[in-house]
Scaffold this motif. Structure first.
Motif, mmCIF file in Angstrom:
data_model
loop_
_atom_site.group_PDB
_atom_site.id
_atom_site.type_symbol
_atom_site.label_atom_id
_atom_site.label_comp_id
_atom_site.label_asym_id
_atom_site.label_seq_id
_atom_site.Cartn_x
_atom_site.Cartn_y
_atom_site.Cartn_z
ATOM 1 N N ASN A 1601 0.829 -1.046 0.092
ATOM 2 C CA ASN A 1601 -0.005 0.103 -0.020
ATOM 3 C C ASN A 1601 0.967 1.254 0.083
ATOM 4 N N ARG A 1602 1.874 1.304 0.781
ATOM 5 C CA ARG A 1602 2.695 2.299 0.651
ATOM 6 C C ARG A 1602 3.327 2.626 -0.707
ATOM 7 N N TYR A 1603 3.813 1.335 -1.140
ATOM 8 C CA TYR A 1603 4.487 1.681 -2.444
ATOM 9 C C TYR A 1603 3.607 2.418 -3.598
ATOM 10 N N TYR A 1604 2.406 1.782 -3.668
ATOM 11 C CA TYR A 1604 1.501 2.329 -4.621
ATOM 12 C C TYR A 1604 0.754 3.630 -4.141
ATOM 13 N N SER A 1605 0.868 4.101 -3.204
ATOM 14 C CA SER A 1605 0.053 5.221 -2.668
ATOM 15 C C SER A 1605 0.502 6.590 -3.131
ATOM 16 N N LYS A 1606 -0.392 7.288 -3.384
ATOM 17 C CA LYS A 1606 -0.112 8.620 -4.229
ATOM 18 C C LYS A 1606 0.741 9.592 -3.229
ATOM 19 N N HIS A 1607 0.587 9.162 -2.215
ATOM 20 C CA HIS A 1607 1.500 10.202 -1.146
ATOM 21 C C HIS A 1607 2.910 9.910 -1.364
ATOM 22 N N ARG A 1608 3.455 8.962 -2.141
ATOM 23 C CA ARG A 1608 4.538 8.423 -2.538
ATOM 24 C C ARG A 1608 5.696 8.215 -1.478
ATOM 25 N N ALA A 1609 5.086 6.957 -0.575
ATOM 26 C CA ALA A 1609 5.932 6.582 0.726
ATOM 27 C C ALA A 1609 6.765 5.767 0.211
ATOM 28 N N THR A 1610 7.684 5.848 -0.945
ATOM 29 C CA THR A 1610 8.572 4.848 -1.168
ATOM 30 C C THR A 1610 9.755 5.528 -0.465
ATOM 31 N N CYS A 1611 10.054 6.890 -0.749
ATOM 32 C CA CYS A 1611 11.338 7.405 -0.152
ATOM 33 C C CYS A 1611 10.951 8.968 0.086
ATOM 34 N N GLY A 1612 10.990 9.024 1.688
ATOM 35 C CA GLY A 1612 10.523 10.412 2.105
ATOM 36 C C GLY A 1612 11.374 11.877 1.352
ATOM 37 N N ILE A 1613 10.716 12.705 1.216
ATOM 38 C CA ILE A 1613 11.153 13.779 0.372
ATOM 39 C C ILE A 1613 12.125 14.679 1.419
ATOM 40 N N ALA A 1614 13.192 14.693 1.377
ATOM 41 C CA ALA A 1614 13.955 15.434 2.440
ATOM 42 C C ALA A 1614 13.518 17.353 2.517
ATOM 43 N N SER A 1615 14.088 17.885 3.364
ATOM 44 C CA SER A 1615 13.667 19.338 3.403
ATOM 45 C C SER A 1615 14.543 20.158 2.438
ATOM 46 N N ASN A 1616 15.956 19.860 2.305
ATOM 47 C CA ASN A 1616 16.784 20.491 1.539
ATOM 48 C C ASN A 1616 17.401 19.523 0.534
ATOM 49 N N TYR A 1617 17.920 20.072 -0.504
ATOM 50 C CA TYR A 1617 18.480 18.971 -1.481
ATOM 51 C C TYR A 1617 20.085 19.504 -1.196
ATOM 52 N N SER A 1618 20.993 18.583 -0.867
ATOM 53 C CA SER A 1618 22.222 18.937 -1.114
ATOM 54 C C SER A 1618 22.956 17.272 -1.517
ATOM 55 N N VAL A 1619 24.202 17.331 -2.159
ATOM 56 C CA VAL A 1619 24.671 16.242 -2.694
ATOM 57 C C VAL A 1619 25.760 15.921 -1.911
ATOM 58 N N HIS A 1620 26.147 16.210 -0.770
ATOM 59 C CA HIS A 1620 27.295 15.677 0.010
ATOM 60 C C HIS A 1620 26.975 15.872 1.617
ATOM 61 N N GLY A 1621 27.569 15.636 2.391
ATOM 62 C CA GLY A 1621 27.438 15.831 4.056
ATOM 63 C C GLY A 1621 26.283 15.016 4.427
ATOM 64 N N TYR A 1622 25.959 15.285 5.611
ATOM 65 C CA TYR A 1622 25.149 14.535 6.307
ATOM 66 C C TYR A 1622 23.672 14.395 5.961
ATOM 67 N N ASN A 1623 23.226 15.443 4.919
ATOM 68 C CA ASN A 1623 22.032 15.438 4.509
ATOM 69 C C ASN A 1623 21.929 15.228 3.059
ATOM 70 N N VAL A 1624 22.614 14.288 2.720
ATOM 71 C CA VAL A 1624 22.823 13.898 1.297
ATOM 72 C C VAL A 1624 21.452 13.435 0.613
ATOM 73 N N TRP A 1625 21.081 13.643 -0.461
ATOM 74 C CA TRP A 1625 19.829 13.134 -1.126
ATOM 75 C C TRP A 1625 19.837 11.724 -1.390
ATOM 76 N N ARG A 1626 18.827 11.035 -0.777
ATOM 77 C CA ARG A 1626 19.149 9.448 -1.060
ATOM 78 C C ARG A 1626 18.219 8.678 -1.881
ATOM 79 N N ASP A 1627 17.413 9.368 -2.535
ATOM 80 C CA ASP A 1627 16.542 9.204 -3.541
ATOM 81 C C ASP A 1627 17.418 8.941 -4.836
ATOM 82 N N PRO A 1628 17.404 7.721 -5.710
ATOM 83 C CA PRO A 1628 18.093 7.754 -6.818
ATOM 84 C C PRO A 1628 17.441 8.770 -8.085
#
Length: 2016
Positions: A1601-1628
């Protein structure tokens, strides 16, 4: 006395319209009927009647108002007529005709004509015959009254009811008048001079024979009082001759339930005593658990968690005492000394919000010495969890708040923090009516031995309170023991233990048993308000109930005598009183111990508890049906008892006290009991030889049907009557009754309102206003009634105080109700409803009278001399009063009484079957009011008396003979039932319904295999004979009982549930047509025991069968010859009934369907079904399910899914959407349920049912076309969404309304989660510089983000709570203000311009924030945050069922749990995934015409395909909290187990030793294939060295149900986009890719990226930054930030928008199947899913737990000063001390370090220059030191502890031969401790006492500190005193720094410290004696020594002289 007004006509009206009149006298109004379409003349011809309790004065007014009636709007007044009644009073009869006056008091042309009669009666009220008010010849005497209507022509259409009939409630759908007691008359209060004449007769008489029809119409006009035919029509109908039955059968108390109590002992502070080794003991009931021992500290830190499991009844649980005590130095050998204890009962914890105390300080006191005050504090969490309670862990307040001990004491709301000691005196005077305890056999044995027959019981009283017991002496051999003793408890006040248990026991060497138990609830005998009173009670009699009084050796119901469960018989009554005295602990002569004491008290007089009165109880059995067939073959009789009166075994005739008062006490006892205490002369001969008749004659039952029998009571109804003597305390019961009635009325009204809201009918607010108006009028009515309380004898202090407080409460409640009524608006109905529900609880609480008077009445069914079943009726419910409101709610009414099995037999299924149903009439009152005892019986009977002869007027009848009966036909329209109980193993039932009415019963057909049967069947009961007079039966028909059964092929049908209904009655003379007929189908709630078990949709009508005219004439002649008429129904009668029409289905044979007018109107619907797949199907009969299919059925039509060919391989369906058409009712509430069944297709065409699910309500699946109008603005202008946060201002979430045409800007704060919040930084004082450096990127890790987010969550929660509290406060203010009648304009909250209001608020908030916010709080470091949900993600996002729903499939019998809301896990055999969509045909065209519409998919467009898909599932487990201990030591060794499909990961080697709050910090990757593997289980197991590992708890997540949900529960959307550091974007997928995909799927225009950081999606424009830094620090252009901004605000996109799941951590409860419904802890985690067909995601983020950092703390002790001097010198007696300093870090006592000793300090000064070195591991984020050590020598491995970083320094006095003396200590919290003083002088005690106010520093920031700190200790009075000062230097280094610059311990190398410069006096005398002589002796005694030496020389010289003198003399003399 009565005033009758006959309203004849109103003439010369203008215009044409509907007219109605309202007649008012003494504030009580009646409405006439509505005359429709009358022009100039309205002929009302109606009589109104006011029975009155006091004479009418000549100056009283009568008022008549005439209105134009309107159904919709308020009625318009035409004119008013007012008249002074002087003339009427004089003449008694008057006809008047006069003109009306309008609003301006000017006469108008309209005239009115009326006739008034006033009947007075002199003297007191005498027996009225019916005829007196109706002009009927007396000989008719109401026996044959259905004729009277014609005799009375137009005068009164009330069909001649008997007097005293209260019109309490015509059934709900024709609800009476406006006020609650609209039918109660107000009598003027009498003047005192005629008080004595009337004795008890109150100033108000019953509402007699009011014109029913007027009343009936009265309710319809005022929309406020309109009520529904509520769903539970019977349970809310208050009728006037019948009482409502209670539908819940099973006794709920006394049944054991599971409870879990968890106690966390965190730490203790301020323990009194020096250098202690404290242990905390937690004791609940008999169980004790201990913490570990902490050495030499009086502020130990434990953080230990204990769990106690119980399986006991709630009452027992809540009375258990939780005792927390601190013990000093307990070990294996000695028990230790008690420091102090704290007690509270479990009930107090359970009544707290969330059933818990969290992080509160328990104040300890010494039970042996109450003068000492507080002995310290223990900080703990206590939570009590029952089954199905879920505990929310409250957010932790910041540490600073919790250190404020006084503000966080462990006390319930409203208890003062300073509790005082008090004495609780429980006085036990005497008891009476004790049962003869020993058996008759034993009695004979005793008699043989002793030779006399003494009383065979040796009673004593046991009193228990707050865990202590006190006993009175044993009174040997006495049934009426007299103790006159008091038990004294000493306990803190207010006590935290709510109930006192008083128990009479029989002292016996062999078995000491309880005779009866009574609980005194202290909250009910005290009031904590500012005008409240201390607990007080009595002296009053309390009644004890328990098992039956048949004396067998083994009593099977002994539990009942212990107070468990509802007593089934009277046991004894005990005279007790309770008083409390607050102690002044300072006075000297006080007893200081809390032991329980016993003292004798003086006797109290007879009259102290009230005047003895003779009471009369009358009962009549009108019907006994539904008698269980097991007992149907023996004759049955019924016994009624009140106290011991009427009890056949050891009943009493008359109390001794009443006998003593008799004149001429010489007669023998037998005669005395026959004599009657003369209450009045004329009565004496009436009942001179009146003996009680307590039971009915035995009679053999007759068969009703297969299950039940009935007693043939037809026209002859047996009666019972009992005389008994009790203290007259009716006033208590009266007040209680008034409140009960108000509460009943309120409850009924609120049920209506809830019903209106639930069924979405119009105007719930009007009904609520009506309810509130009723409430406020009745409250004021209570105040007037209760106030006229005379000073009766026996009024106790509690009576007076209770009356005062009840009146205060009622008055304020009335005021609040008025105020709330004005605030009830359409949108506030729900909130106000909640408020009003609180009123209901308050009323119920107030109505419960703690001081009993008359015992309850028991009705026993006796068969074959065995007591089978009973009913218990509270005496107050049947108590008579001449004031209507005071009368018991069942007094003088026919009540349906259901008998049930006693005690434990009544638990479970046995308790659900009815043993017998009685229709019973009961009346209890003073003997002198006896004339009224027949008032409420259905009329038309003759009395049959036992005694014939003169003066028998007042002898009660032994039976009633009805010579009047009506014949009816009952039609039961049984349409359908839903959500029934599953009674078969298939998970379905084969239900049929059995309908009982009077002595008839019929059944519907059996429908097999369904939980939602639609019988659609009409059951016709012909020739139902009901006794009594026609009019009464019309308004008050008997109830119908409907029982549902499950038909089994073998054996007896099984009971499913039961409900009650009242039929709608049609008399002969009424027209069968609207508005009353035909009746509407209604829902009736079905109960099984105490649980709801479905609903029945049915309608019932009772139609009177008319007689032939010829028959009636014959009957009339018979009456005049005093014969009993026998009327037969002629053939003409039947045909006059409305025809039974309706489709006669040939296939259904003789079964009649429900007729057309009643069955619902149908329309054509199409139901589309989305078949997705089946999951987790369990085996059926041991065989795997292989080829399942789903069958959908609704209202007889249905559709089948495609067959799944191989369930193992692919459990999804190949065809996704199918549909079917069906005819359903227009009314959505009547829609039948939809059944989903899964069958397995086996070989050879066999089918097996796997499981089924019933969708009870289809409403959520009804398709509504997207509203075009709502989005019309979506196509106009572009809307800019601005994203730049302004600096430093905390944004309010302002929502600006966007209008279609404008270019409105929606301001959305970009960093919503990062509003300026503070980390756990200490509040700095103003003026001190804020040392805060920006956190270094490299230092930050995932945990920084996590802790910052948790802080945010806490702050948000706090803010929410504050806002909620503020809102509530504001509401209270408004209410208070309005009741004080402040104008709304003066009220700032009620601004008229809402827009301005919000602006002002915002700006003031902002100002506040900028002014104080920034100064007080250091700005929080910028850390990117994630979202922490303190619950499961599913509950936040609607279980992800946005388009794919999960339906649980059930099989097997349902469990009989009290709470059906707990899902039966073991019945679930799988899940069906799919969805439904229903819509009315035909559908509008435009939907089907849309581009890309796929007709095969119907309404399920754009749904992904359900082919198998491979997914990488990445599970991150952060930590678990509050796990349930699994090992004996109260700890657990948890590790993680993850199961998904075939994968099973057991992380066993990484278990965490002895930890209930383990931090795992791990991620696991699993590859899975949906749909086969989609249920993820995360479990926490407990590692065991030997044996198998135990499951602690697990949680299941549906990944699909999570996978198919419109809420896109596959990978949470981070508050900021960064390419390195502790807050690196983790969705492919990068944000831009995700956005493009979403736009494409949603057919949206965009995204269009514009210059200047803009992006446009659909018609929304978003702004945001466009640059990004890579690792080397270079800036690049990127669109990702913009895309991310859109994703974070996706819910604002029109049409397709919904909230996308942010980067998050969810908290899931862990459950254990063995302990269903009770949380076993929680786990924090999140799950990411990545499809395998896209590029692989990067490596998992590292969330491994932070390793503690190694630090070294170096403490140099330079000097001490002013240390107190402890030793006396041997030689000189001087005070000195041998000082040394000891230090350690908390938790590392074994590594303590000592300085050397500074000997012989005379001034308290010591010089040391000594270095301590403490290495430790420290977790910066949690501010805790981490220690790993083995718990004991037997431990397998080390346990990790986290404790606060605290340094302890102590100063000691060294002794050589005895133990060293402790002088003082200081503890410094290294995170925040006061800055040291610059000099010793400035160092003071305040640095410890006022720590909160001083600026503090943290060694982790300062690194190096030097200064003076005080040492403190507690003196004898437990006050702190200064015992010295120390100059120390603290230096903190990291391990690396410490390695670089090592130092030595003490004064050693490297970096040695110089030797201290100590005075020469500091040394040890026996090590260097010469030095000692030199310093000690020489210095001080130099001159003394010289003098002594000289004197000695002199002495020696003299001695020598004397010695040698004789020799010389001789020599000289002899001349030698």
């Amino acid at each position: 006395m009565a005033l009758v007004v006959h309203l004849k006509t109103v003439t010369e009206l203008r215009g044409k319209g509907d007219r109605i009149a309202k007649v008012t006298f003494r504030g009580l109004s009646f409405f006439s009927r509505v005359l429709e379409n009358c022009e100039d003349e309205a002929r009302f011809e109606q009589a109104f009647r006011w029975p009155i309790g006091s004479q009418v004065d000549g100056d009283e007014m009568l008022e008549i108002q005439v209105f134009n009636y309107s159904k919709v709007f308020t009625n318009r007044l035409i004119g008013t007529f007012r008249m002074v009644l002087q003339k009427v009073v004089e003449e008694g009869h008057l006809e008047v005709s006069d003109t009306l006056i309008d609003d301006n008091n000017t006469a108008i042309r309209t005239t009115i004509s009326i006739e008034i009669k006033y009947q007075t009666m002199d003297g007191s009220v005498k027996v009225w015959s019916d005829g007196e008010f109706l002009d009927i010849p007396d000989d008719l005497d109401g026996t044959f009254q259905f004729e009277t209507d014609s005799l009375l022509s137009g005068r009164s259409q009330s069909s001649g009811t008997s007097p005293g009939r209260s019109i309490h409630g015509i059934p709900t759908f024709r609800k009476a008048g406006k006020g609650v007691f609209s039918a109660m008359k107000l009598g003027k209060t009498r003047t005192s001079k005629d008080d004595h004449k009337k004795g008890d007769d109150a100033a108000i008489l019953d509402a007699e024979d009011l014109d029913r029809k007027a009343m009936r119409l009265g309710g319809i006009f005022d929309p406020d009082t309109i009520s529904l035919a509520s769903v539970t029509a019977v349970t809310t109908n208050v009728s006037n001759k019948r009482s409502k039955p209670d539908i819940k059968m099973e006794p709920s108390s006394g049944r054991p339930v599971d409870y879990q109590i968890s106690v966390t002992v965190i730490e203790a502070r301020q323990l009194v005593g020096l250098n202690m080794d404290p242990v905390v003991c937690v004791e609940i009931g008999e169980e004790k658990k201990y913490t570990s021992m902490k050495e030499s500290t009086n502020c130990p830190y434990y953080n230990e968690y204990f769990v106690f499991d119980f399986h006991v009844p709630p009452d027992v649980m809540f009375d258990k005492i939780i005792k927390i005590s601190v013990i000093h130095s307990k070990n294996l050998l000695r028990s230790g000394t008690l420091v102090g204890t704290f007690k509270l009962d479990v009930g107090t914890v359970y009544t707290q919000p969330e059933h818990q105390f969290h992080h509160k300080w328990a104040m300890l006191s010494d039970p042996d010495d109450i003068t000492t005050g507080c002995k310290g504090y223990v900080k703990c969490d206590i939570a009590v969890v029952g089954k199905g309670d879920n505990i929310k862990t409250p957010h932790k307040a910041s540490e600073a708040d919790e250190d404020d001990i006084e503000g966080n004491l462990l006390l319930p709301e409203g208890v003062p923090s300073e509790r005082q000691w008090a004495r609780f005196y429980v006085k036990i005077y005497r008891a009476e009516g004790l049962p003869k305890m020993n058996t008759s056999i034993m009695a004979n044995v005793k008699k043989a031995f002793i030779g006399e027959n003494r009383d065979l019981v040796d009673p004593y009283v046991l009193v228990q309170f707050a865990g202590q017991k006190g006993k009175t002496s044993v009174q040997k051999s006495s049934y009426e023991p007299i103790w006159n003793e008091q038990v004294i408890f000493t306990e803190m006040f207010p006590p935290l233990c709510r109930r006192l248990k008083v128990q009479i026991r029989d002292s016996d060497k062999v078995n000491d048993v309880a005779i009866g138990t009574h609980f005194i609830d202290l909250r009910k005998v005290s009031n904590d308000g500012d005008k409240g009173f201390l607990p007080t009670m009595g002296p009053a009699w309390v009644n004890m109930y328990g098992s039956t009084r048949n004396y067998t050796l083994m009593d099977e119901h002994q539990d009942l005598n212990e107070g468990l469960g509802e007593g089934v018989s009277f046991r004894a009554r005990l005279l007790v009183s309770v008083a409390v005295e607050i102690l002044d602990t300072t006075s000297a002569e006080i007893m200081s111990s809390t032991e329980v004491h016993m003292e004798p008290v003086s006797n109290i007089s007879e009259s102290a508890t009230g005047k003895m009165e003779e009471f009369f109880l009358f009962g009549s059995f009108l019907e006994a049906t539904m008698i269980d067939r097991k007992i149907g073959d023996k004759p049955i009789s019924f016994e009624v008892t009140i106290g011991n009166y009427g009890n056949q075994i050891d009943g009493v005739s008359k109390p001794a006290s009443a006998k003593k008062k008799k004149e001429g006490g010489g007669e023998s006892e037998e005669e005395e009991s026959e004599l009657i205490h003369n209450s009045s002369d004329e009565e004496a001969e009436d009942d001179g030889d009146l003996t009680s008749v307590p039971s009915t004659p035995p009679m053999k039952p007759v068969i009703t049907d297969r299950n039940y029998f009935h007693l043939p009571y037809f026209e002859k109804k047996p009666c019972i009557y009992i005389k008994s003597w009790w203290q007259d305390q009716r006033r208590r019961l009266y007040n209680s009754n008034i409140m009960d009635k108000i509460a009943d009325k309120l409850e009924e009204g609120l049920n209506d309102v809830q019903e209106i809201i639930k069924t979405e009918k119009a105007y719930p607010e009007r009904r609520l206003r009506g309810v509130l108006e009723e409430l406020s009028t009745s409250c004021s009515r209570f105040v007037t009634l209760a106030n006229k309380d005379q000073n009766l004898s026996g009024r106790t202090k509690l009576d007076r105080e209770r009356l005062k407080s009840c009146m205060r409460e009622m008055e304020s409640m009335g005021q609040q109700a008025k105020t709330i009524r004005t605030q009830v608006k359409r949108n506030t109905v729900r909130d106000k409803l909640k408020l009003v529900l609180n009123f209901l609880q308050r009323l119920r609480f107030l109505a419960d009278e703690p001081q009993h008077s008359i015992p309850d009445v028991f009705i026993w069914m006796i068969s074959n001399n065995k007591r089978i079943a009973y009913a218990r009726i509270p005496s107050k419910d049947i108590l008579y009063s001449i004031v209507d409101e005071e009368m018991g709610k069942d007094c003088g009414k026919v009540k349906a009484v259901f008998l049930r099995l006693p005690g434990k037999k009544g638990f479970g299924p046995a308790g659900w079957t009815v043993q017998a149903k009685l229709e019973m009439y009961l009346w209890l009152g003073l003997n002198k009011q006896r004339k009224d005892f027949l008032i409420g019986l259905p009329s038309g009977f003759e009395e049959n008396k036992a005694v014939k002869g003169i003066g028998i007027q007042a002898v009660p009848p032994i039976s009633l003979v009805y010579n009047m009966k009506q014949v009816f036909q009952l039609r039961a329209h049984m349409y359908q039932a839903r959500s029934l109980f599953a009674a078969d193993t298939s998970g379905l039932s084969d239900p049929f319904a059995r309908v009982f009415f009077s002595t008839h019963s019929q059944v519907t057909e059996v429908l097999s295999e369904t939980l939602c049967p639609t019988w659609d069947q009409l059951l016709v009961f012909d020739n139902v004979e009901l006794y009594g007079e026609a009019g009464e039966l019309r308004d008050d028909p008997p109830i119908i009982v409907i029982e549902l059964y499950d038909q089994d092929t073998v054996g007896k049908a099984e009971f499913i549930g039961r409900t009650f209904a009242k039929p709608l009655t049609k008399m002969v003379d009424e027209h069968y047509g609207p508005p009353r007929f035909p009746p509407q189908l209604e829902y009736y709630q079905i109960y099984r025991g105490n649980c709801a078990a479905g609903d029945l949709l049915a309608a019932f009508e009772l139609l009177q069968i008319p007689y032939d005219d010829e028959e009636i004439r014959r009957a009339l002649i018979a009456v005049h010859d005093f014969a009993v008429p026998q009327i037969k129904i002629g053939p003409a009668g039947r045909s006059a009934l409305p025809p039974i029409d309706g489709p006669t289905d040939s296939d259904r044979g003789p079964i009649l369907p429900v007729p057309l007018g009643i069955r619902p109107v149908l329309s054509r619907y199409r139901i589309e079904v989305l078949f997705w797949g089946l999951r987790d199907l369990k085996r059926v009969n041991l065989a795997q399910v292989d080829r399942p299919r789903v069958d959908i059925e609704c209202a007889g039509k249905g559709v089948q899914s495609a067959l799944i060919q191989n369930y193992k391989k692919n459990p999804n369906f190949s065809t996704l959407v199918k549909w079917f058409e069906v005819d359903l009712p227009e009314n959505e509430l009547l829609h039948p349920p939809l059944n989903i069944r899964v069958v397995d297709c086996r070989a050879f065409g066999r089918y097996t049912l796997v499981g089924s699910h019933a969708v009870t309500t289809l409403r959520k699946f009804i398709y509504s076309s997207p509203d075009k109008t709502a989005n019309n603005w979506a196509h106009t202008g572009d809307i800019v969404v601005n994203m730049t946060p302004e600096p430093n201002i905390k944004k309010m979430d302002t929502v600006v309304k966007i209008e279609a045409t404008t270019d409105a800007v929606v301001k959305v704060d970009l960093n919503e989660d990062e509003k300026e919040k503070e980390k756990k930084k200490k509040k700095k004082k103003k003026g001190e510089e804020v040392e805060e450096e920006e956190p270094d990127e490299s230092m930050l890790d995932w945990w920084s983000k996590y802790f910052a987010s948790i802080e945010t969550m806490m702050e948000n929660l706090r803010a929410q709570e504050a806002a909620q509290a503020e809102a509530e406060e504001r509401e209270d203010l408004e209410i208070a203000a309005e009741s004080a009648e402040i104008k709304a304009d003066d009220f700032p909250m009620k601004g008229t311009k809402p827009k301005e209001k919000s602006k002002d608020k915002k700006s003031t908030k902002d100002k506040k924030k900028t002014n104080d916010g920034t100064e007080k709080r250091p700005p929080k470091p910028k850390v990117d945050e994630l979202m922490v949900y303190n619950k499961e993600l599913e509950s936040e996002f609607g279980s992800f069922e946005d388009w794919l729903h999960t339906f649980n499939l059930y099989r097997g019998k349902a469990g009989d749990d009290d709470d059906h809301n707990v899902v039966d896990e073991d019945r679930i055999v799988g899940r069906f995934k799919g969805s439904l969509c229903m819509y009315k045909l035909p559908l509008s065209e435009e939907i089907t015409r849309e581009a890309g519409f796929d007709p095969n998919m119907g309404m399920f467009q754009s749904i992904p395909h359900n082919d198998p898909i491979n997914v990488l599932v990445r599970i991150y487990i952060i930590r678990a909290t509050d796990l349930h201990p699994a090992d004996i030591n109260g700890k657990a060794d948890p590790y993680i187990v993850i199961k998904l499909g075939k994968s099973d990961i057991r992380d066993k080697e990484n278990y965490i030793s002895k930890q209930l709050n383990p931090v795992f910090g791990k991620s696991f990757d699993i590859e899975a294939t949906f749909p086969m593997e989609s249920m993820l289980t995360v479990a926490v197991y407990d590692w065991d060295l030997v044996g198998t590992d135990d499951l602690i708890g697990e949680t299941k997540i549906d990944l699909e149900n999570r996978y198919y949900s419109k809420h896109r529960a596959t990978c949470g959307i981070a508050s900021n986009y960064s390419v390195h550091g502790y807050n690196v974007w983790r969705d492919p997928q990068k944000p831009a890719q995700i956005l493009a995909k979403l736009c494409k799927e949603g057919k949206l225009d965009g995204p269009h990226y514009g210059p200047g950081g803009r992006v446009k999606v659909a018609n929304r424009i978003f702004l945001g930054p466009t640059e990004i830094e890579d690792e080397s620090g270079l800036k690049k252009q990127t669109e990702e930030h913009l895309a991310l901004t859109v994703l974070r605000h996706w819910e604002e996109i029109p049409r397709v928008g919904c909230k996308l799941i942010p980067e998050h951590v969810e908290t899931r409860p862990l459950l254990n199947p063995d302990k269903p419904g009770i949380e076993q802890g929680r786990i924090e985690m999140w799950v990411d899913m990545f499809p395998m067909d896209v590029p692989a995601p990067g490596p998992a983020i590292d969330i491994s737990p932070r390793k503690p950092k190694r630090y070294e703390l170096r403490v140099i002790i330079w000097n001490t000063d002013e240390v107190i001097l402890e030793d006396d010198d041997y030689f000189t007696g001087e005070k000195s001390s041998d000082i040394f300093v000891r230090g350690w870090l908390k938790g590392q006592q074994e590594d303590k370090q000592d300085t050397d000793v500074h000997y012989h300090s005379l001034t308290g000064e010591g010089n040391f220059n000594w270095r301590f070195v403490f290495p430790f591991d420290y977790l910066m984020a949690e501010e805790k030191i981490v220690i790993s050590k083995k718990e004991s020598m037997f431990s397998w491995d080390e346990t990790e502890y986290k404790i606060p970083a605290r340094l302890t320094l102590q100063v000691w006095d060294a002794d050589h031969f005895s133990a060293d003396d402790f002088l003082g200590a200081i503890e410094l919290d290294l995170n925040k401790f006061p800055r040291g003083a610059k000099t010793a002088k400035q160092c003071s005690l305040d640095m410890v006492l006022k720590e909160h106010e001083l600026p503090t520093i943290s060694i982790f920031k300062q690194k190096r500190v030097k200064g003076w700190w005080p040492f403190v200790a507690q003196n004898e009075n437990d006050e702190f005193e200064l015992t010295g000062k120390v100059e120390a230097e603290l230096h903190l280094l990291t391990a690396e720094e410490a390695e670089k610059s090592p130092v030595g311990l003490g004064r050693n190398d490297p970096e040695p410290l110089e030797k201290p410069n100590r005075p020469d006096t500091t040394f040890l005398w026996f090590l260097s004696p010469l030095k000692a002589i030199r310093y000690l002796i020489c210095n001080r005694y130099k001159w003394l020594i010289i003098k002594i030496v000289l004197a000695l020389l002199l002495l020696i010289m003299v001695g020598l002289f004397l010695y040698s003198m004789p020799g010389y003399l001789v020599k000289k003399l002899l001349g030698a």
